[in-house]
Design an enzyme around this catalytic site. Structure first.
Site, PDB file in Angstrom:
ATOM      1  N   ASP A  82       0.849  -1.190   0.000  1.00  0.00           N
ATOM      2  CA  ASP A  82       0.000   0.000   0.000  1.00  0.00           C
ATOM      3  C   ASP A  82       0.895   1.255   0.000  1.00  0.00           C
ATOM      4  O   ASP A  82       1.797   1.379   0.838  1.00  0.00           O
ATOM      5  CB  ASP A  82      -0.852  -0.058   1.287  1.00  0.00           C
ATOM      6  CG  ASP A  82      -1.962   0.973   1.300  1.00  0.00           C
ATOM      7  OD1 ASP A  82      -2.428   1.373   0.224  1.00  0.00           O
ATOM      8  OD2 ASP A  82      -2.375   1.367   2.421  1.00  0.00           O
ATOM      9  N   HIS A 180      -7.707   9.897   3.969  1.00  0.00           N
ATOM     10  CA  HIS A 180      -7.190   8.926   4.930  1.00  0.00           C
ATOM     11  C   HIS A 180      -7.474   9.336   6.371  1.00  0.00           C
ATOM     12  O   HIS A 180      -7.570  10.519   6.668  1.00  0.00           O
ATOM     13  CB  HIS A 180      -5.675   8.764   4.740  1.00  0.00           C
ATOM     14  CG  HIS A 180      -5.330   8.068   3.459  1.00  0.00           C
ATOM     15  ND1 HIS A 180      -4.755   8.718   2.391  1.00  0.00           N
ATOM     16  CD2 HIS A 180      -5.507   6.782   3.073  1.00  0.00           C
ATOM     17  CE1 HIS A 180      -4.567   7.840   1.404  1.00  0.00           C
ATOM     18  NE2 HIS A 180      -5.016   6.664   1.793  1.00  0.00           N
TER      19      HIS A 180
HETATM   20  P1  13P Z   1      -8.830   4.750   5.787  1.00  0.00           P
HETATM   21  O1  13P Z   1      -7.934   5.613   6.607  1.00  0.00           O
HETATM   22  O2  13P Z   1     -10.085   5.476   5.414  1.00  0.00           O
HETATM   23  O3  13P Z   1      -9.126   3.455   6.447  1.00  0.00           O
HETATM   24  O4  13P Z   1      -8.091   4.449   4.395  1.00  0.00           O
HETATM   25  C1  13P Z   1      -7.131   3.432   4.308  1.00  0.00           C
HETATM   26  C2  13P Z   1      -6.368   3.476   3.035  1.00  0.00           C
HETATM   27  O5  13P Z   1      -6.696   4.154   2.088  1.00  0.00           O
HETATM   28  C3  13P Z   1      -5.180   2.638   2.940  1.00  0.00           C
HETATM   29  O6  13P Z   1      -4.484   2.841   1.754  1.00  0.00           O
HETATM   30  O1  G3H Z   2      -3.378   4.790   3.793  1.00  0.00           O
HETATM   31  C1  G3H Z   2      -2.688   4.491   4.736  1.00  0.00           C
HETATM   32  C2  G3H Z   2      -2.984   3.339   5.615  1.00  0.00           C
HETATM   33  O2  G3H Z   2      -4.002   3.626   6.519  1.00  0.00           O
HETATM   34  C3  G3H Z   2      -1.737   2.887   6.292  1.00  0.00           C
HETATM   35  O3  G3H Z   2      -1.369   3.730   7.315  1.00  0.00           O
HETATM   36  O4  G3H Z   2       0.978   4.288   6.818  1.00  0.00           O
HETATM   37  O5  G3H Z   2       0.070   4.512   9.152  1.00  0.00           O
HETATM   38  O6  G3H Z   2       0.460   2.266   8.157  1.00  0.00           O
HETATM   39  P1  G3H Z   2       0.150   3.702   7.890  1.00  0.00           P
HETATM   40 ZN    ZN Z   3      -4.543   4.839   1.017  1.00  0.00          ZN
END
Ligand code: 13P
Ligand code: G3H
Ligand code: ZN
Length: 311
Positions: A82, A180
Protein backbone atom coordinates in the site's frame (compact mmCIF):
# COMPACT_ATOMS: atom_id res chain seq x y z
CA UNK A 1 -4.11 -21.98 -4.30
CA UNK A 2 -0.96 -19.83 -4.04
CA UNK A 3 -1.27 -16.10 -3.32
CA UNK A 4 -2.82 -14.48 -6.37
CA UNK A 5 -2.70 -11.13 -8.14
CA UNK A 6 -5.83 -8.98 -8.19
CA UNK A 7 -6.28 -9.34 -11.98
CA UNK A 8 -8.96 -12.03 -11.98
CA UNK A 9 -10.62 -10.63 -8.83
CA UNK A 10 -11.03 -7.21 -10.45
CA UNK A 11 -12.35 -8.62 -13.73
CA UNK A 12 -15.09 -10.50 -11.89
CA UNK A 13 -15.80 -7.60 -9.53
CA UNK A 14 -16.20 -5.18 -12.43
CA UNK A 15 -18.56 -7.48 -14.28
CA UNK A 16 -20.46 -8.42 -11.11
CA UNK A 17 -20.76 -4.81 -9.89
CA UNK A 18 -19.15 -5.45 -6.51
CA UNK A 19 -15.77 -4.60 -4.96
CA UNK A 20 -12.96 -6.41 -3.19
CA UNK A 21 -12.04 -5.26 0.32
CA UNK A 22 -8.41 -4.21 0.72
CA UNK A 23 -7.63 -4.26 4.42
CA UNK A 24 -4.40 -3.01 6.00
CA UNK A 25 -2.59 -5.57 8.14
CA UNK A 26 0.32 -5.43 10.55
CA UNK A 27 -0.09 -8.29 13.02
CA UNK A 28 -1.45 -11.77 13.62
CA UNK A 29 -4.75 -10.76 15.20
CA UNK A 30 -5.65 -8.34 12.41
CA UNK A 31 -4.88 -10.94 9.73
CA UNK A 32 -6.88 -13.61 11.54
CA UNK A 33 -9.87 -11.34 12.20
CA UNK A 34 -10.07 -10.40 8.52
CA UNK A 35 -9.50 -13.86 7.09
CA UNK A 36 -11.88 -15.59 9.51
CA UNK A 37 -14.67 -13.28 8.32
CA UNK A 38 -13.76 -13.72 4.65
CA UNK A 39 -13.55 -17.51 5.01
CA UNK A 40 -17.04 -17.72 6.54
CA UNK A 41 -18.47 -15.59 3.74
CA UNK A 42 -16.32 -17.04 0.93
CA UNK A 43 -15.02 -13.62 -0.03
CA UNK A 44 -11.84 -12.93 -2.02
CA UNK A 45 -9.39 -10.71 -0.18
CA UNK A 46 -6.64 -8.17 -0.61
CA UNK A 47 -4.38 -7.90 2.43
CA UNK A 48 -2.26 -4.79 2.14
CA UNK A 49 0.87 -3.66 3.89
CA UNK A 50 2.02 -0.05 4.17
CA UNK A 51 5.71 0.77 4.40
CA UNK A 52 5.15 1.59 8.09
CA UNK A 53 3.47 -1.75 8.69
CA UNK A 54 6.34 -3.47 6.92
CA UNK A 55 8.87 -1.67 9.11
CA UNK A 56 6.86 -2.54 12.23
CA UNK A 57 6.12 -6.22 11.62
CA UNK A 58 8.90 -6.94 9.11
CA UNK A 59 8.45 -8.33 5.62
CA UNK A 60 9.21 -11.99 6.33
CA UNK A 61 6.78 -12.25 9.24
CA UNK A 62 3.92 -10.65 7.31
CA UNK A 63 4.59 -12.85 4.29
CA UNK A 64 4.42 -16.01 6.42
CA UNK A 65 1.25 -14.87 8.20
CA UNK A 66 -0.50 -14.14 4.92
CA UNK A 67 0.69 -17.45 3.45
CA UNK A 68 -0.71 -19.18 6.54
CA UNK A 69 -4.04 -17.41 6.07
CA UNK A 70 -4.18 -18.60 2.47
CA UNK A 71 -3.19 -22.17 3.39
CA UNK A 72 -5.82 -22.35 6.13
CA UNK A 73 -8.71 -20.83 4.19
CA UNK A 74 -7.98 -21.70 0.55
CA UNK A 75 -9.32 -18.25 -0.35
CA UNK A 76 -7.98 -16.23 -3.26
CA UNK A 77 -5.74 -13.78 -1.36
CA UNK A 78 -3.64 -11.05 -2.92
CA UNK A 79 -0.81 -9.49 -0.88
CA UNK A 80 -0.34 -5.87 -1.85
CA UNK A 81 2.06 -3.04 -0.99
CA UNK A 82 0.00 0.00 0.00
CA UNK A 83 1.38 3.44 -0.98
CA UNK A 84 4.84 2.42 -2.15
CA UNK A 85 6.56 5.74 -2.62
CA UNK A 86 9.64 4.79 -4.62
CA UNK A 87 10.93 2.13 -7.00
CA UNK A 88 13.11 0.46 -4.34
CA UNK A 89 10.31 -0.45 -1.94
CA UNK A 90 8.19 -1.77 -4.81
CA UNK A 91 11.11 -3.88 -6.07
CA UNK A 92 11.81 -5.20 -2.59
CA UNK A 93 8.18 -6.28 -2.15
CA UNK A 94 8.06 -7.85 -5.63
CA UNK A 95 11.31 -9.73 -4.95
CA UNK A 96 9.92 -10.76 -1.56
CA UNK A 97 6.76 -12.45 -2.88
CA UNK A 98 4.08 -9.73 -2.96
CA UNK A 99 1.63 -10.27 -5.80
CA UNK A 100 0.65 -6.61 -6.18
CA UNK A 101 2.22 -3.24 -5.43
CA UNK A 102 1.02 0.33 -5.41
CA UNK A 103 3.36 3.02 -6.61
CA UNK A 104 1.97 6.26 -5.26
CA UNK A 105 3.48 8.96 -7.42
CA UNK A 106 0.71 11.41 -6.59
CA UNK A 107 3.07 13.78 -4.78
CA UNK A 108 5.08 14.22 -8.00
CA UNK A 109 4.25 16.20 -11.13
CA UNK A 110 2.08 14.41 -13.70
CA UNK A 111 5.08 13.61 -15.90
CA UNK A 112 7.25 12.42 -13.01
CA UNK A 113 4.37 10.27 -11.77
CA UNK A 114 4.12 8.64 -15.21
CA UNK A 115 7.88 8.02 -15.40
CA UNK A 116 8.12 6.48 -11.92
CA UNK A 117 4.94 4.43 -12.31
CA UNK A 118 6.10 3.07 -15.66
CA UNK A 119 9.45 2.00 -14.19
CA UNK A 120 7.65 0.02 -11.50
CA UNK A 121 5.18 -1.47 -13.99
CA UNK A 122 8.01 -2.76 -16.20
CA UNK A 123 9.74 -4.50 -13.28
CA UNK A 124 6.49 -5.81 -11.79
CA UNK A 125 5.11 -7.19 -15.05
CA UNK A 126 8.41 -8.94 -15.79
CA UNK A 127 7.87 -10.70 -12.46
CA UNK A 128 4.16 -11.53 -12.79
CA UNK A 129 3.10 -8.81 -10.33
CA UNK A 130 0.35 -6.22 -10.88
CA UNK A 131 0.57 -2.49 -10.14
CA UNK A 132 -1.82 0.16 -8.83
CA UNK A 133 -1.09 3.79 -9.64
CA UNK A 134 -2.61 7.00 -8.31
CA UNK A 135 -3.78 10.19 -9.99
CA UNK A 136 -5.06 13.05 -7.87
CA UNK A 137 -4.20 13.65 -4.22
CA UNK A 138 -6.18 12.50 -1.20
CA UNK A 139 -5.97 14.54 1.98
CA UNK A 140 -4.55 12.80 5.04
CA UNK A 141 -1.42 11.25 6.39
CA UNK A 142 0.33 8.06 5.45
CA UNK A 143 3.88 7.21 6.40
CA UNK A 144 5.73 9.04 3.71
CA UNK A 145 2.92 10.77 1.91
CA UNK A 146 1.58 13.66 3.94
CA UNK A 147 -1.01 15.72 2.10
CA UNK A 148 -2.54 18.73 3.81
CA UNK A 149 -6.21 19.50 3.09
CA UNK A 150 -5.28 22.50 0.93
CA UNK A 151 -2.95 20.46 -1.21
CA UNK A 152 -5.45 17.67 -1.87
CA UNK A 153 -6.89 17.66 -5.37
CA UNK A 154 -9.51 15.69 -7.25
CA UNK A 155 -8.47 13.47 -10.13
CA UNK A 156 -8.76 15.18 -13.53
CA UNK A 157 -10.69 12.72 -15.74
CA UNK A 158 -9.10 14.16 -18.86
CA UNK A 159 -5.73 12.74 -17.70
CA UNK A 160 -6.69 9.14 -16.96
CA UNK A 161 -6.53 7.58 -20.43
CA UNK A 162 -3.08 8.94 -21.13
CA UNK A 163 -1.86 8.02 -17.64
CA UNK A 164 -3.04 4.43 -17.94
CA UNK A 165 -1.74 3.92 -21.47
CA UNK A 166 1.66 5.52 -20.83
CA UNK A 167 2.26 3.76 -17.52
CA UNK A 168 0.64 0.39 -18.17
CA UNK A 169 -0.82 0.28 -14.64
CA UNK A 170 -3.34 -2.47 -13.90
CA UNK A 171 -5.60 -0.36 -11.67
CA UNK A 172 -5.90 3.29 -10.78
CA UNK A 173 -6.61 5.01 -7.45
CA UNK A 174 -8.53 8.24 -7.91
CA UNK A 175 -9.39 11.14 -5.62
CA UNK A 176 -13.12 11.90 -5.47
CA UNK A 177 -13.45 13.23 -1.93
CA UNK A 178 -12.39 10.36 0.31
CA UNK A 179 -9.42 10.91 2.61
CA UNK A 180 -7.19 8.93 4.93
CA UNK A 181 -7.69 8.61 8.67
CA UNK A 182 -10.64 8.85 11.04
CA UNK A 183 -11.50 12.51 10.46
CA UNK A 184 -12.62 12.84 6.87
CA UNK A 185 -15.08 15.70 7.12
CA UNK A 186 -15.27 18.63 9.48
CA UNK A 187 -17.95 18.58 12.21
CA UNK A 188 -21.27 19.59 10.65
CA UNK A 189 -19.96 19.07 7.12
CA UNK A 190 -22.09 16.82 4.94
CA UNK A 191 -20.07 13.95 3.41
CA UNK A 192 -19.95 14.26 -0.35
CA UNK A 193 -18.18 12.27 -3.04
CA UNK A 194 -17.64 13.43 -6.62
CA UNK A 195 -19.56 10.68 -8.39
CA UNK A 196 -19.48 12.84 -11.52
CA UNK A 197 -15.70 12.35 -11.66
CA UNK A 198 -16.03 8.60 -11.14
CA UNK A 199 -18.62 8.42 -13.92
CA UNK A 200 -16.42 10.37 -16.31
CA UNK A 201 -13.41 8.16 -15.51
CA UNK A 202 -15.56 5.07 -16.09
CA UNK A 203 -16.66 6.41 -19.47
CA UNK A 204 -13.08 7.09 -20.52
CA UNK A 205 -11.75 3.75 -19.26
CA UNK A 206 -14.52 1.21 -19.85
CA UNK A 207 -13.96 -2.07 -17.99
CA UNK A 208 -10.94 -0.70 -16.13
CA UNK A 209 -10.66 -1.24 -12.34
CA UNK A 210 -10.69 1.86 -10.15
CA UNK A 211 -9.50 1.98 -6.53
CA UNK A 212 -10.90 4.01 -3.66
CA UNK A 213 -8.53 4.85 -0.82
CA UNK A 214 -9.56 6.46 2.46
CA UNK A 215 -12.84 4.56 2.52
CA UNK A 216 -13.39 3.83 6.20
CA UNK A 217 -16.87 4.72 7.40
CA UNK A 218 -15.82 5.23 11.03
CA UNK A 219 -18.41 3.23 12.95
CA UNK A 220 -19.64 5.50 15.73
CA UNK A 221 -20.55 2.52 17.99
CA UNK A 222 -16.89 1.59 18.25
CA UNK A 223 -15.79 5.20 18.82
CA UNK A 224 -18.36 5.32 21.64
CA UNK A 225 -16.93 2.15 23.18
CA UNK A 226 -13.44 3.66 23.08
CA UNK A 227 -14.68 6.84 24.76
CA UNK A 228 -16.74 4.96 27.35
CA UNK A 229 -13.60 3.12 28.39
CA UNK A 230 -11.07 5.86 28.92
CA UNK A 231 -10.49 6.98 25.32
CA UNK A 232 -10.77 10.54 24.09
CA UNK A 233 -11.56 10.35 20.38
CA UNK A 234 -13.28 13.42 18.98
CA UNK A 235 -16.43 12.72 16.95
CA UNK A 236 -15.35 11.37 13.60
CA UNK A 237 -17.14 11.35 10.25
CA UNK A 238 -16.28 8.75 7.65
CA UNK A 239 -17.61 7.83 4.21
CA UNK A 240 -21.27 6.79 4.40
CA UNK A 241 -21.66 3.13 3.53
CA UNK A 242 -24.38 3.71 0.92
CA UNK A 243 -21.91 5.86 -1.05
CA UNK A 244 -19.33 3.10 -0.96
CA UNK A 245 -21.92 0.56 -2.07
CA UNK A 246 -22.79 2.84 -4.97
CA UNK A 247 -19.11 3.19 -5.92
CA UNK A 248 -18.71 -0.61 -5.74
CA UNK A 249 -21.55 -1.03 -8.23
CA UNK A 250 -19.68 1.31 -10.60
CA UNK A 251 -16.04 1.00 -11.74
CA UNK A 252 -14.61 0.82 -8.20
CA UNK A 253 -13.24 -2.71 -7.75
CA UNK A 254 -11.00 -2.18 -4.68
CA UNK A 255 -12.01 -0.35 -1.51
CA UNK A 256 -9.27 0.40 1.04
CA UNK A 257 -10.03 0.34 4.74
CA UNK A 258 -7.67 0.65 7.65
CA UNK A 259 -9.00 3.20 10.16
CA UNK A 260 -12.18 1.19 10.79
CA UNK A 261 -10.11 -1.82 11.78
CA UNK A 262 -7.84 0.25 14.02
CA UNK A 263 -10.85 1.68 15.82
CA UNK A 264 -12.47 -1.76 16.19
CA UNK A 265 -9.29 -3.31 17.58
CA UNK A 266 -8.76 -0.47 20.04
CA UNK A 267 -12.40 -0.60 21.17
CA UNK A 268 -12.09 -4.33 21.92
CA UNK A 269 -8.89 -3.89 23.88
CA UNK A 270 -10.05 -0.85 25.86
CA UNK A 271 -13.36 -2.42 26.73
CA UNK A 272 -11.69 -5.60 27.91
CA UNK A 273 -9.07 -3.81 29.98
CA UNK A 274 -11.60 -1.49 31.57
CA UNK A 275 -13.72 -4.47 32.64
CA UNK A 276 -10.75 -6.58 33.66
CA UNK A 277 -8.12 -4.23 35.08
CA UNK A 278 -6.14 -7.08 36.62
CA UNK A 279 -5.52 -8.86 33.30
CA UNK A 280 -2.03 -8.81 31.88
CA UNK A 281 -2.02 -11.74 29.44
CA UNK A 282 -2.04 -10.18 25.96
CA UNK A 283 -4.18 -13.04 24.64
CA UNK A 284 -6.97 -11.97 26.97
CA UNK A 285 -7.24 -8.47 25.54
CA UNK A 286 -6.10 -9.09 21.96
CA UNK A 287 -8.82 -11.70 21.38
CA UNK A 288 -11.69 -9.17 21.77
CA UNK A 289 -9.81 -6.84 19.41
CA UNK A 290 -9.59 -9.67 16.88
CA UNK A 291 -13.31 -10.47 17.38
CA UNK A 292 -14.23 -6.85 16.60
CA UNK A 293 -12.16 -6.94 13.42
CA UNK A 294 -14.01 -10.05 12.32
CA UNK A 295 -17.38 -8.38 13.05
CA UNK A 296 -16.41 -5.26 11.09
CA UNK A 297 -15.05 -7.17 8.08
CA UNK A 298 -18.18 -9.39 7.97
CA UNK A 299 -20.28 -6.27 7.89
CA UNK A 300 -18.16 -4.65 5.15
CA UNK A 301 -18.30 -7.76 2.96
CA UNK A 302 -22.06 -8.07 3.28
CA UNK A 303 -23.18 -4.43 3.32
CA UNK A 304 -20.52 -2.44 1.50
CA UNK A 305 -18.52 -4.64 -0.85
CA UNK A 306 -21.03 -7.27 -1.95
CA UNK A 307 -18.22 -9.81 -2.51
CA UNK A 308 -19.63 -12.61 -0.34
CA UNK A 309 -19.71 -15.97 -2.15
CA UNK A 310 -17.38 -14.67 -4.88
CA UNK A 311 -14.23 -16.59 -3.81
P1 13P B 1 -8.83 4.75 5.79
O1 13P B 1 -7.93 5.61 6.61
O2 13P B 1 -10.08 5.48 5.41
O3 13P B 1 -9.13 3.45 6.45
O4 13P B 1 -8.09 4.45 4.39
C1 13P B 1 -7.13 3.43 4.31
C2 13P B 1 -6.37 3.48 3.03
O5 13P B 1 -6.70 4.15 2.09
C3 13P B 1 -5.18 2.64 2.94
O6 13P B 1 -4.48 2.84 1.75
O1 G3H C 1 -3.38 4.79 3.79
C1 G3H C 1 -2.69 4.49 4.74
C2 G3H C 1 -2.98 3.34 5.62
O2 G3H C 1 -4.00 3.63 6.52
C3 G3H C 1 -1.74 2.89 6.29
O3 G3H C 1 -1.37 3.73 7.31
O4 G3H C 1 0.98 4.29 6.82
O5 G3H C 1 0.07 4.51 9.15
O6 G3H C 1 0.46 2.27 8.16
P1 G3H C 1 0.15 3.70 7.89
ZN1 ZN D 1 -4.54 4.84 1.02
Amino acid sequence: MPLVTSKEMFKKAYEGKYAIGAFNVNNLEIIQGITDAAAELKAPLILQVSSGARKYARHGYLMKLVEAAEAETGLPICIHLDHGDDFEICKSCIDGGFTSVMIDGSKHSYDENIKLTNEVVKYAHDNGVVVEGELGKLAGIEDDVNVADDDASFTRPEEVEEFVSRTGVDSLAIAIGTSHGAYKFKPGQKPRLRFDILEEVEKRLPGYPIVLHGASSVVQDFVDIINANGGEMPDAIGIPEDMLREAASMAVCKINMDSDLRIGMTAGIREHMAKNPTHFDPRQYLAPGRDNIKTIVRHKILSVLGCDGKA
